[in-house]
Design a protein around this motif. Structure first.
Motif, mmCIF file in Angstrom:
data_model
loop_
_atom_site.group_PDB
_atom_site.id
_atom_site.type_symbol
_atom_site.label_atom_id
_atom_site.label_comp_id
_atom_site.label_asym_id
_atom_site.label_seq_id
_atom_site.Cartn_x
_atom_site.Cartn_y
_atom_site.Cartn_z
ATOM 1 N N PRO A 44 60.226 -136.177 -86.894
ATOM 2 C CA PRO A 44 58.925 -136.003 -86.226
ATOM 3 C C PRO A 44 59.050 -135.437 -84.806
ATOM 4 N N THR A 45 60.089 -135.829 -84.087
ATOM 5 C CA THR A 45 60.281 -135.301 -82.734
ATOM 6 C C THR A 45 60.453 -133.787 -82.760
ATOM 7 N N HIS A 46 61.070 -133.286 -83.816
ATOM 8 C CA HIS A 46 61.287 -131.843 -83.940
ATOM 9 C C HIS A 46 59.945 -131.104 -83.997
ATOM 10 N N VAL A 47 58.981 -131.650 -84.752
ATOM 11 C CA VAL A 47 57.644 -131.038 -84.824
ATOM 12 C C VAL A 47 57.027 -130.996 -83.432
ATOM 13 N N SER A 48 57.103 -132.100 -82.721
ATOM 14 C CA SER A 48 56.547 -132.169 -81.368
ATOM 15 C C SER A 48 57.193 -131.140 -80.449
ATOM 16 N N LEU A 49 58.512 -131.042 -80.500
ATOM 17 C CA LEU A 49 59.228 -130.096 -79.642
ATOM 18 C C LEU A 49 58.853 -128.647 -79.961
ATOM 19 N N ILE A 50 58.695 -128.342 -81.237
ATOM 20 C CA ILE A 50 58.298 -126.976 -81.632
ATOM 21 C C ILE A 50 56.883 -126.679 -81.130
ATOM 22 N N GLU A 51 55.970 -127.616 -81.339
ATOM 23 C CA GLU A 51 54.578 -127.399 -80.915
ATOM 24 C C GLU A 51 54.471 -127.239 -79.403
ATOM 25 N N ARG A 52 55.332 -127.894 -78.650
ATOM 26 C CA ARG A 52 55.297 -127.804 -77.185
ATOM 27 C C ARG A 52 56.228 -126.712 -76.667
ATOM 28 N N CYS A 53 56.797 -125.942 -77.569
ATOM 29 C CA CYS A 53 57.709 -124.843 -77.231
ATOM 30 C C CYS A 53 58.905 -125.323 -76.422
ATOM 31 N N GLU A 54 59.366 -126.508 -76.728
ATOM 32 C CA GLU A 54 60.582 -127.004 -76.097
ATOM 33 C C GLU A 54 61.779 -126.796 -77.009
ATOM 34 N N ARG A 55 61.507 -126.346 -78.225
ATOM 35 C CA ARG A 55 62.568 -126.010 -79.168
ATOM 36 C C ARG A 55 62.072 -124.893 -80.072
ATOM 37 N N LEU A 92 64.654 -120.447 -88.867
ATOM 38 C CA LEU A 92 63.940 -119.907 -90.026
ATOM 39 C C LEU A 92 63.834 -120.942 -91.134
ATOM 40 N N ASN A 93 64.891 -121.718 -91.348
ATOM 41 C CA ASN A 93 64.852 -122.737 -92.402
ATOM 42 C C ASN A 93 63.813 -123.810 -92.099
ATOM 43 N N VAL A 94 63.738 -124.241 -90.847
ATOM 44 C CA VAL A 94 62.748 -125.247 -90.450
ATOM 45 C C VAL A 94 61.341 -124.654 -90.539
ATOM 46 N N ALA A 95 61.168 -123.424 -90.068
ATOM 47 C CA ALA A 95 59.854 -122.765 -90.141
ATOM 48 C C ALA A 95 59.392 -122.654 -91.588
ATOM 49 N N LYS A 96 60.314 -122.313 -92.482
ATOM 50 C CA LYS A 96 59.984 -122.201 -93.904
ATOM 51 C C LYS A 96 59.571 -123.560 -94.464
ATOM 52 N N SER A 97 60.282 -124.617 -94.086
ATOM 53 C CA SER A 97 59.937 -125.973 -94.542
ATOM 54 C C SER A 97 58.565 -126.403 -94.032
ATOM 55 N N LEU A 98 58.272 -126.068 -92.783
ATOM 56 C CA LEU A 98 56.959 -126.401 -92.217
ATOM 57 C C LEU A 98 55.850 -125.639 -92.920
ATOM 58 N N ALA A 99 56.069 -124.348 -93.176
ATOM 59 C CA ALA A 99 55.067 -123.548 -93.884
ATOM 60 C C ALA A 99 54.820 -124.125 -95.272
ATOM 61 N N LYS A 100 55.884 -124.475 -95.968
ATOM 62 C CA LYS A 100 55.748 -125.052 -97.309
ATOM 63 C C LYS A 100 54.970 -126.367 -97.247
ATOM 64 N N ALA A 101 55.271 -127.199 -96.240
ATOM 65 C CA ALA A 101 54.568 -128.470 -96.077
ATOM 66 C C ALA A 101 53.076 -128.252 -95.810
ATOM 67 N N ALA A 140 56.114 -133.816 -90.569
ATOM 68 C CA ALA A 140 57.575 -133.912 -90.534
ATOM 69 C C ALA A 140 58.117 -134.524 -91.824
ATOM 70 N N GLU A 141 57.439 -135.547 -92.311
ATOM 71 C CA GLU A 141 57.896 -136.200 -93.539
ATOM 72 C C GLU A 141 57.856 -135.234 -94.721
ATOM 73 N N VAL A 142 56.754 -134.501 -94.866
ATOM 74 C CA VAL A 142 56.632 -133.553 -95.976
ATOM 75 C C VAL A 142 57.641 -132.410 -95.826
ATOM 76 N N ALA A 143 57.868 -131.977 -94.587
ATOM 77 C CA ALA A 143 58.804 -130.874 -94.324
ATOM 78 C C ALA A 143 60.263 -131.344 -94.301
ATOM 79 N N ASP A 144 60.462 -132.663 -94.340
ATOM 80 C CA ASP A 144 61.794 -133.257 -94.310
ATOM 81 C C ASP A 144 62.554 -132.907 -93.026
ATOM 82 N N ILE A 145 61.838 -133.041 -91.902
ATOM 83 C CA ILE A 145 62.477 -132.887 -90.591
ATOM 84 C C ILE A 145 62.057 -134.080 -89.722
#
Length: 82
Positions: free
Chosen positions: A37-48, A52-61, A30-35
């Motif tokens: 940390p809860t957002h990462v957890s929610l995405i991984e658990r399919c609760e959010r 596309l912008n967040v996905a791109k930031s995560l891929a870059k991280a 989350a820190e590297v992707a600049d989002i």
């Protein structure tokens, strides 16, 4: 194999696999992707859904193309339908 009913679930599973492979905590990714940390957890658990912008930031991280994350998610989703 794990049941992955939709693209958001598949994306979350692929994201988690790559995060663990890189030995990142959710907080570190989350820190590297600049989002948040809860957002990462929610995405991984399919609760959010990741935008596309967040996905791109995560891929870059994770130092990988977004297209690769999406392709792997599609493959996982397709393989779970068989």
């Amino acid at each position: 194999s794990v049941r992955v009913p939709d693209m958001a679930s598949a994306f979350g599973a692929v994201l988690k696999r790559h995060r663990l492979k890189k030995k990142f905590s959710q907080e570190a990714l989350a820190e590297v992707a600049d989002i948040h940390p809860t957002h990462v957890s929610l995405i991984e658990r399919c609760e959010r859904n990741a935008s596309l912008n967040v996905a791109k930031s995560l891929a870059k991280a994770l130092d990988m193309p977004l297209a690769d994350l999406i392709r792997e998610a599609e493959e996982l989703q397709n393989s779970s339908r068989r």
